[in-house]
Scaffold this motif. Structure first.
Motif, PDB file in Angstrom:
ATOM      1  N   ALA A 102       0.842  -1.207   0.000  1.00 14.94           N
ATOM      2  CA  ALA A 102       0.000   0.000   0.000  1.00 14.94           C
ATOM      3  C   ALA A 102       0.875   1.254   0.000  1.00 14.94           C
ATOM      4  O   ALA A 102       0.583   2.231  -0.696  1.00 14.94           O
ATOM      5  CB  ALA A 102      -0.930  -0.012   1.213  1.00 14.94           C
ATOM      6  N   ARG A 103       1.959   1.205   0.761  1.00  9.82           N
ATOM      7  CA  ARG A 103       2.874   2.354   0.814  1.00  9.82           C
ATOM      8  C   ARG A 103       3.536   2.577  -0.551  1.00  9.82           C
ATOM      9  O   ARG A 103       3.676   3.702  -1.013  1.00  9.82           O
ATOM     10  CB  ARG A 103       3.943   2.123   1.895  1.00  9.82           C
ATOM     11  N   MET A 104       3.916   1.471  -1.171  1.00 13.52           N
ATOM     12  CA  MET A 104       4.549   1.558  -2.501  1.00 13.52           C
ATOM     13  C   MET A 104       3.550   2.114  -3.520  1.00 13.52           C
ATOM     14  O   MET A 104       3.910   2.958  -4.350  1.00 13.52           O
ATOM     15  CB  MET A 104       5.039   0.156  -2.898  1.00 13.52           C
ATOM     16  N   ALA A 105       2.298   1.654  -3.416  1.00 12.84           N
ATOM     17  CA  ALA A 105       1.255   2.129  -4.339  1.00 12.84           C
ATOM     18  C   ALA A 105       1.050   3.635  -4.179  1.00 12.84           C
ATOM     19  O   ALA A 105       0.879   4.360  -5.168  1.00 12.84           O
ATOM     20  CB  ALA A 105      -0.049   1.380  -4.088  1.00 12.84           C
ATOM     21  N   ALA A 106       1.098   4.116  -2.926  1.00 17.01           N
ATOM     22  CA  ALA A 106       0.938   5.555  -2.664  1.00 17.01           C
ATOM     23  C   ALA A 106       2.083   6.335  -3.325  1.00 17.01           C
ATOM     24  O   ALA A 106       1.885   7.421  -3.876  1.00 17.01           O
ATOM     25  CB  ALA A 106       0.909   5.818  -1.159  1.00 17.01           C
ATOM     26  N   TYR A 107       3.267   5.739  -3.280  1.00 16.59           N
ATOM     27  CA  TYR A 107       4.455   6.391  -3.856  1.00 16.59           C
ATOM     28  C   TYR A 107       4.327   6.478  -5.381  1.00 16.59           C
ATOM     29  O   TYR A 107       4.583   7.528  -5.995  1.00 16.59           O
ATOM     30  CB  TYR A 107       5.691   5.587  -3.445  1.00 16.59           C
ATOM     31  N   ILE A 108       3.888   5.369  -5.979  1.00 12.40           N
ATOM     32  CA  ILE A 108       3.733   5.348  -7.443  1.00 12.40           C
ATOM     33  C   ILE A 108       2.633   6.323  -7.873  1.00 12.40           C
ATOM     34  O   ILE A 108       2.800   7.079  -8.834  1.00 12.40           O
ATOM     35  CB  ILE A 108       3.437   3.900  -7.934  1.00 12.40           C
ATOM     36  N   ARG A 109       1.531   6.325  -7.097  1.00 14.31           N
ATOM     37  CA  ARG A 109       0.427   7.236  -7.420  1.00 14.31           C
ATOM     38  C   ARG A 109       0.904   8.689  -7.355  1.00 14.31           C
ATOM     39  O   ARG A 109       0.609   9.506  -8.219  1.00 14.31           O
ATOM     40  CB  ARG A 109      -0.728   7.004  -6.441  1.00 14.31           C
ATOM     41  N   GLU A 110       1.675   9.009  -6.334  1.00 16.14           N
ATOM     42  CA  GLU A 110       2.176  10.373  -6.160  1.00 16.14           C
ATOM     43  C   GLU A 110       3.138  10.739  -7.290  1.00 16.14           C
ATOM     44  O   GLU A 110       3.178  11.880  -7.746  1.00 16.14           O
ATOM     45  CB  GLU A 110       2.851  10.502  -4.780  1.00 16.14           C
ATOM     46  N   TYR A 111       3.906   9.734  -7.749  1.00 10.94           N
ATOM     47  CA  TYR A 111       4.869   9.961  -8.836  1.00 10.94           C
ATOM     48  C   TYR A 111       4.140  10.263 -10.143  1.00 10.94           C
ATOM     49  O   TYR A 111       4.504  11.170 -10.886  1.00 10.94           O
ATOM     50  CB  TYR A 111       5.759   8.721  -8.975  1.00 10.94           C
ATOM     51  N   LEU A 112       3.072   9.481 -10.390  1.00 12.32           N
ATOM     52  CA  LEU A 112       2.335   9.628 -11.652  1.00 12.32           C
ATOM     53  C   LEU A 112       1.379  10.818 -11.639  1.00 12.32           C
ATOM     54  O   LEU A 112       1.232  11.525 -12.619  1.00 12.32           O
ATOM     55  CB  LEU A 112       1.556   8.342 -11.965  1.00 12.32           C
ATOM     56  N   PHE A 113       0.691  10.978 -10.508  1.00 10.93           N
ATOM     57  CA  PHE A 113      -0.314  12.052 -10.386  1.00 10.93           C
ATOM     58  C   PHE A 113      -0.005  12.872  -9.141  1.00 10.93           C
ATOM     59  O   PHE A 113      -0.669  12.717  -8.124  1.00 10.93           O
ATOM     60  CB  PHE A 113      -1.727  11.461 -10.265  1.00 10.93           C
ATOM     61  N   PRO A 114       1.013  13.706  -9.174  1.00 10.18           N
ATOM     62  CA  PRO A 114       1.433  14.379  -7.941  1.00 10.18           C
ATOM     63  C   PRO A 114       0.355  15.289  -7.340  1.00 10.18           C
ATOM     64  O   PRO A 114      -0.246  16.087  -8.057  1.00 10.18           O
ATOM     65  CB  PRO A 114       2.658  15.193  -8.356  1.00 10.18           C
ATOM     66  N   ALA A 115       0.093  15.083  -6.036  1.00  9.13           N
ATOM     67  CA  ALA A 115      -0.836  15.966  -5.324  1.00  9.13           C
ATOM     68  C   ALA A 115      -0.038  17.077  -4.643  1.00  9.13           C
ATOM     69  O   ALA A 115      -0.565  18.135  -4.355  1.00  9.13           O
ATOM     70  CB  ALA A 115      -1.625  15.172  -4.292  1.00  9.13           C
ATOM     71  N   ASP A 116       1.243  16.804  -4.399  1.00  5.47           N
ATOM     72  CA  ASP A 116       2.150  17.732  -3.704  1.00  5.47           C
ATOM     73  C   ASP A 116       1.724  17.979  -2.255  1.00  5.47           C
ATOM     74  O   ASP A 116       0.647  17.593  -1.825  1.00  5.47           O
ATOM     75  CB  ASP A 116       2.300  19.058  -4.457  1.00  5.47           C
ATOM     76  N   CYS A 117       2.638  18.654  -1.525  1.00  9.04           N
ATOM     77  CA  CYS A 117       2.384  18.922  -0.107  1.00  9.04           C
ATOM     78  C   CYS A 117       1.337  20.035   0.010  1.00  9.04           C
ATOM     79  O   CYS A 117       1.497  21.097  -0.582  1.00  9.04           O
ATOM     80  CB  CYS A 117       3.683  19.336   0.568  1.00  9.04           C
ATOM     81  N   PRO A 118       0.248  19.815   0.753  1.00  5.82           N
ATOM     82  CA  PRO A 118      -0.812  20.830   0.821  1.00  5.82           C
ATOM     83  C   PRO A 118      -0.396  22.078   1.602  1.00  5.82           C
ATOM     84  O   PRO A 118      -1.043  23.109   1.500  1.00  5.82           O
ATOM     85  CB  PRO A 118      -1.942  20.103   1.561  1.00  5.82           C
ATOM     86  N   ILE A 119       0.702  21.985   2.340  1.00  3.50           N
ATOM     87  CA  ILE A 119       1.093  23.133   3.162  1.00  3.50           C
ATOM     88  C   ILE A 119       2.070  24.041   2.420  1.00  3.50           C
ATOM     89  O   ILE A 119       1.859  25.242   2.333  1.00  3.50           O
ATOM     90  CB  ILE A 119       1.637  22.651   4.527  1.00  3.50           C
ATOM     91  N   CYS A 120       3.129  23.462   1.829  1.00  4.38           N
ATOM     92  CA  CYS A 120       4.125  24.322   1.170  1.00  4.38           C
ATOM     93  C   CYS A 120       4.071  24.201  -0.351  1.00  4.38           C
ATOM     94  O   CYS A 120       4.730  24.969  -1.049  1.00  4.38           O
ATOM     95  CB  CYS A 120       5.532  23.976   1.673  1.00  4.38           C
ATOM     96  N   GLY A 121       3.313  23.249  -0.862  1.00  4.94           N
ATOM     97  CA  GLY A 121       3.222  23.069  -2.316  1.00  4.94           C
ATOM     98  C   GLY A 121       4.402  22.318  -2.902  1.00  4.94           C
ATOM     99  O   GLY A 121       4.481  22.135  -4.113  1.00  4.94           O
ATOM    100  N   GLY A 122       5.335  21.886  -2.045  1.00  4.05           N
ATOM    101  CA  GLY A 122       6.533  21.175  -2.529  1.00  4.05           C
ATOM    102  C   GLY A 122       6.215  19.747  -2.964  1.00  4.05           C
ATOM    103  O   GLY A 122       5.177  19.188  -2.622  1.00  4.05           O
TER     104      GLY A 122
END
Ligand SMILES: [Zn+2]
Ligand SMILES: [Zn+2]
Length: 246
Positions: free
Chosen positions: A10-30
């Motif tokens: 599940a952690r790996m899937a979250a990483y791949i999802r973030e890589y493909l469809f970045p949501a970025d950090c909601p606080i700093c936008g990084g």
């Protein structure tokens, strides 16, 4: 597959999802750069700055105390009014609903950045340590949404936290149902209290000590109505954990 392996996947899937469809950090936008950051939906520097302090909290509403002892001034004033005392037995509220904390809830609730749910569920788990619990088993009860609200928002963000908490091996027991009423947000303090009278029902057997959880606490009227329904159905003690206090 063992539970641990599923968690790693599940952690790996979250990483791949973030890589493909970045949501970025909601606080700093990084950018979120690694597995941990993707799993919690926050960059490490912002995450580090988000943990609740260990300052003393009000025994009634869970907000930080400034110079008071035991209870905050607001709670003292409220308890002096007729029928002013809370029905619940204590709350721990984690973050102030301002600034970066508010951005966090907005990204989770309205931006539907589900990874933030992993971060918030862990804070709820830790928050239980700040309550004067005595029962050996911890039973968490989600505060039910107003009927129609889920349809409008598309999801129930409190129920989703419940699902995350269950994955963390906690007992989550959704036993409350909410009947139609006006939104609490539109009402003043006095009307918030009467608006929910008889509008929250306990639909399953309950006993012992229960812990309600919700996203935001304002006057505590919703938690009170939930605690009243649970106590009427047989619960002895009802505590609460709220992610944000407004
Ligand atoms: Zn950040
Ligand atoms: Zn208080």
């Amino acid at each position: 597959m063992t539970k641990d392996l599923i968690h790693q996947a599940a952690r790996m899937a979250a990483y791949i999802r973030e890589y493909l469809f970045p949501a970025d950090c909601p606080i700093c936008g990084g950018e979120l750069l690694d597995i941990d950051e993707s799993w919690y939906g926050l960059c490490r520097p912002c995450m580090t700055g988000l943990f609740p302090g260990d300052e003393k909290r009000c025994s009634s509403c869970g907000r930080p105390l400034i110079s008071e002892q035991g209870q905050c001034l607001q709670c003292r004033e409220r308890e002096a009014e007729p029928e002013g005392a809370h029905t619940f037995d204590g709350v721990f509220s984690i973050f102030p609903y301002i600034g970066k904390y508010r951005k966090l809830l907005t990204a989770y609730k309205f931006g539907r950045q589900l990874s933030i749910g992993n971060f918030l569920a862990e804070r709820i788990m830790e928050g239980m340590e700040r309550l004067p619990l005595t029962a050996s088993e911890r039973v968490l009860v989600p505060v039910p949404p107003r009927p129609g609200k889920v349809r409008k928002a598309g999801w129930d963000q409190v129920a989703y936290l419940g699902a995350r908490l269950r994955k963390m091996d906690l007992k989550v027991y959704p036993c409350l149902k909410r009947l139609p009423s006006k939104s609490q947000k539109e009402l003043n303090k006095a009307n918030r209290k009467t608006n929910l009278k008889g509008k929250i029902l306990c639909t399953k057997p309950v006993s012992g000590e229960l812990i309600l959880f919700d996203d935001v606490i304002t006057t505590g009227a919703t938690l009170d109505a939930c605690a009243a329904a649970l106590k009427e159905a047989g619960a002895e003690k009802v505590y609460g954990i709220c992610l944000f206090y407004d």
